[in-house]
Enzyme design. Structure first.
Site, PDB file in Angstrom:
ATOM      1  N   GLU A 181       1.008  -1.147   0.069  1.00  0.00           N
ATOM      2  CA  GLU A 181       0.022   0.076  -0.051  1.00  0.00           C
ATOM      3  C   GLU A 181       0.707   1.424   0.075  1.00  0.00           C
ATOM      4  O   GLU A 181       0.703   2.411   0.590  1.00  0.00           O
ATOM      5  CB  GLU A 181      -0.916   0.040   1.133  1.00  0.00           C
ATOM      6  N   GLU A 250      -6.983  -7.475  -0.842  1.00  0.00           N
ATOM      7  CA  GLU A 250      -7.652  -7.323   0.459  1.00  0.00           C
ATOM      8  C   GLU A 250      -9.150  -7.171   0.433  1.00  0.00           C
ATOM      9  O   GLU A 250      -9.282  -5.785   0.288  1.00  0.00           O
ATOM     10  CB  GLU A 250      -6.731  -6.390   1.352  1.00  0.00           C
TER      11      GLU A 250
END
Ligand SMILES: *[C@@H]1O[C@H](CO)[C@@H](O)[C@H](O)[C@H]1NC(C)=O
Ligand SMILES: *[C@@H]1O[C@H](CO)[C@@H](O)[C@H](O)[C@H]1NC(C)=O
Ligand SMILES: *[C@@H]1O[C@H](CO)[C@@H](O)[C@H](O)[C@H]1NC(C)=O
Ligand SMILES: *[C@@H]1O[C@H](CO)[C@@H](O)[C@H](O)[C@H]1NC(C)=O
Length: 528
Positions: A181, A250
Site C-alpha cells: 500500500e 484485500e
C-alpha cells in the site's frame, strides 16, 4: 532376494520428478494461467503467527472446505529478526512449515513479503533496531534502509527457495508481493518515493522466483509488477496495465477491534455482494482479508489501541471455528462462481443497463456458452427483471444474482439458504456425564462439563431449553461463554435445572459448573 535394482531406480526417479514438477504461473487480462489452465482464484489471509502451530492444519482444512484455492500470508520481519542478524523461525514463526501444510492440503499460496506489512502489527512489522539505525529513513530511497530491506527480502526468498516453495519449483506459492500500500502514502516522499518504488520492483525481480510479483494499492506499479486493489469494494478498480489481471488482494471481510470501540461486523450478504460485483466486473482473484484473523499474541498488536483479538469478523473466528452464516454463505458463492470459470476467463463480456441501477453482465465464449451476473445496486428497491426466454428474476436491493447458462439462478448474494420454520422441536443432544464421585475421587469440589452442539436452524433453536439432571449440589450454566443461570439443591438430593436459552447458527459451547458441598452421610447406617 531383493527386487531388481532397476525397478528401485526407476521408482526413485519418478518420485523425484513428482516432487520437483514445476507449476507454470502466467497471466493475461482475464485470468491467472496455471499450467496452461485459465483460473479464477479464491484466496484467504491467514497470518501464521496469529495462531498456534497446532491450529494450522484445522484452519487450512476449513479454508479448503470453504471453497478457497489459496492461502495468503505476510511475513513478519520484527519477529523473524528481533535482533539484527539473529533470526527466529521457530514455533509459529516457521513460515516454511506453514506453507508446506498449505501445499499438503492441496492449496496454493500467496507470499506477501512487504517487508513493511502494516497489518495492525506492532510498528507495521519493522524491527525497532531498524528504526534506531543512524541515518536511516524508512520506506524511501535511503541506502541504509534499502540495504536492510534487500537483505531481509533475500533471506525470506532464499529460505522459500531452499524449501522449494515457489510454484516454479513445484511449490504452492503462485504470487509474491513486495512493499505494501505504498501508493497511499507515496506522495509524501516526493521524487524519492518514486525512485524507491522502482528500486523495489527491480530488487524483487532480481530475486528470480519464477512467479509473478504484485504490488497492492500502487497505481504506478513499474511493469511487470501487477498492481492490485485493497478495500471493501474493488469492482471499479482497473490495473494500470491493460494486460494485467484484475486482483483484489484485500477484501475487508470485517475490521480490526480497537479498545473502547464497538465490535466490527460486516454481513455475509454484503461480503458476498462485494465479491460477486468484483467478478461481474472482470475480477479474477479475490483474497479475503482476513479469512482467519486470530490473535495478536504477546506485544504484536499494532497501535495505538488495537486489542489482542484479531478476530476481524472473519469466516473463521479467532479460535478457528466457523463464523456462520458468513463461512457457509461464501462457500456457496465460491461454488456458484466456479461454475462459470471457463467462460469468465476465456469469454467476452457485455453489460446491459436495465435501468434503475440494474445491470445484466453476460460472458460468452467461442462455443456460445454463457454465464451471467444480474446486479441491482439500488440500495432500497428490489428489482423484478424479465429476461424473456431466459426467465424472470427478483433481485433484492443491493444484491447480485448469478445465472448459470444465463437462465438458471444458482446464487443471490442477499438470499441466504434457510431451513423451513415451524419444525417439530426435538432433543438435539443428550449427554450422560459421569458423576463427580467417579471423576474427581472427592479430591475437589468443582467440576466443569463442556460440550458443543451444532445448530443449522436458528428458527427453532433460537429458543431452546437446556435441561440438566444432576446429582451435584449446585449447577451453573453458560452458553457460548455467557452465564445463563444457576440452581442449587435445597436438601442436597437429585434435581433438575431447566432454562430457556438462545442458540446461534454453527457450533455452540454449553458449559456446566457443578459443585458438591460435602458428600451425603448415609443416615441409616449411623442410626444403628
Ligand atoms: C479459450 O478459447 C479458445 C477459443 O474457443 C480455445 O481455443 C482455447 O483453447 C481456450 N483456452 C483455454 C485455456 O481454455
Ligand atoms: C441439520 O441438523 C439436523 C439435526 O442435527 C440434521 O438431521 C440435518 O441433516 C442437518 N441439516 C443440514 C442441512 O446440515
Ligand atoms: C420459548 O419456548 C418456551 C417453551 O417451549 C415458551 O414457553 C416461550 O414462550 C418461548 N419464547 C419465545 C420468545 O418464543
Ligand atoms: C438420583 O438419580 C440417580 C441416577 O439417575 C437415580 O439412580 C436415583 O434413584 C435418583 N434418586 C432420587 C432420590 O431420585
Amino acid at each position: 532376494m531383493g527386487s531388481s535394482p532397476w525397478v528401485g531406480i526407476v521408482l526413485l526417479s519418478l518420485a523425484f520428478m513428482a516432487l520437483c514438477v514445476a507449476t507454470e504461473v502466467t497471466y493475461d487480462a482475464h485470468s491467472l494461467i496455471i499450467n496452461g489452465e485459465k483460473r479464477i482464484i479464491f484466496s484467504g489471509s491467514v497470518h501464521y503467527p496469529r495462531s498456534t502451530v497446532e491450529m494450522w492444519p484445522n484452519i487450512i482444512q476449513k479454508a479448503k472446505d470453504g471453497g478457497l484455492d489459496a492461502i495468503e500470508s505476510y511475513v513478519f520481519w520484527d519477529r523473524h529478526e528481533p535482533i539484527r542478524r539473529e533470526y527466529d523461525f521457530s514455533g509459529n514463526l516457521n513460515f516454511v512449515k506453514f506453507f508446506k501444510l498449505v501445499q499438503e492440503a492441496g492449496l496454493y499460496a500467496i507470499l506477501r513479503i512487504g517487508p513493511y506489512v502494516c497489518a495492525e502489527w506492532n510498528y507495521g512489522g519493522f524491527p525497532i533496531w531498524l528504526h534506531n539505525m543512524p541515518g536511516i529513513e524508512l520506506r524511501t530511497d535511503n541506502p541504509i534502509y534499502k540495504n536492510e530491506m534487500q537483505i531481509f527480502t533475500t533471506k525470506i526468498v532464499s529460505m522459500a527457495k531452499e524449501a522449494n516453495l515457489f510454484a516454479s519449483q513445484g511449490g504452492p506459492i503462485i504470487l509474491a508481493q513486495i512493499e505494501n500500500e505504498y501508493g497511499n502514502i507515496m506522495v509524501d516522499y516526493g521524487d524519492a518515493g518514486k525512485s524507491y518504488i522502482k528500486w523495489c520492483a527491480q530488487m524483487a525481480l532480481a530475486q528470480n522466483i519464477g512467479v509473478p510479483w504484485i504490488m497492492c494499492q500502487q497505481h504506478d506499479a513499474p511493469q511487470p509488477m501487477i498492481n492490485t486493489c485493497n478495500g471493501y469494494y474493488c469492482d471499479q478498480f482497473q490495473p494500470n496495465n491493460p494486460k494485467s489481471p484484475k486482483m483484489f488482494t484485500e477484501n475487508w471481510i470485517g475490521w480490526f477491534q480497537k479498545w473502547g470501540q464497538r465490535v466490527p461486523h460486516r454481513s455475509a450478504e454484503d461480503s458476498a455482494f462485494s465479491v460477486t460485483r468484483f467478478f461481474q466486473n472482470g475480477g479474477i482473484l479475490n483474497n479475503y482479508y482476513m479469512y482467519h484473523g486470530g490473535t495478536n499474541f504477546g506485544r504484536t498488536a499494532g497501535g495505538p489501541y488495537i486489542t489482542t483479538s484479531y478476530d476481524y469478523d472473519a469466516p473463521l473466528d479467532e479460535y478457528g471455528n466457523l463464523n456462520q452464516p458468513k463461512w457457509g454463505h461464501l462457500k456457496q458463492l465460491h461454488a456458484a462462481i466456479k461454475l462459470g470459470e471457463k467462460i469468465l476467463t476465456n469469454g467476452t463480456r457485455t453489460d446491459k443497463d436495465l435501468g434503475n441501477q440494474v445491470t445484466l453482465t453476460t460472458y460468452t465464449n467461442a462455443n456460445g456458452e454463457r454465464f451471467c451476473f444480474l446486479s441491482n445496486i439500488n440500495n432500497n428497491q428490489d428489482a423484478n427483471v424479465d429476461l424473456q426466454q431466459d426467465g424472470k428474476y427478483i433481485v433484492p436491493s443491493w444484491s447480485v444474482t448469478i445465472l448459470n447458462g444465463c437462465n438458471k439462478e444458482v446464487f443471490n448474494t442477499a438470499k441466504r439458504k434457510r431451513k423451513t420454520p415451524c419444525k417439530e422441536r426435538e432433543v438435539l443432544k443428550q449427554i450422560n456425564f459421569l458423576s463427580e464421585k467417579e471423576l474427581t475421587f472427592d479430591v475437589g469440589d468443582y467440576l466443569w462439563y463442556m460440550t458443543s452442539v451444532d445448530i443449522n436452524d436458528t428458527s427453532i433453536w433460537s429458543n431452546a431449553t437446556l435441561h440438566v439432571n444432576t446429582m451435584g449440589h449446585t449447577i451453573r450454566a453458560y452458553v457460548n461463554g455467557r452465564h445463563v443461570g444457576y440452581k442449587f439443591s435445597q436438601w442436597g438430593g437429585n434435581f433438575t435445572y431447566e432454562k430457556q436459552v438462545s442458540l446461534k447458527e454453527g457450533p455452540n459451547i454449553i458449559t456446566l459448573l457443578s459443585a458438591t458441598l460435602g458428600l451425603q452421610i448415609m443416615v441409616q447406617t449411623l442410626i444403628r
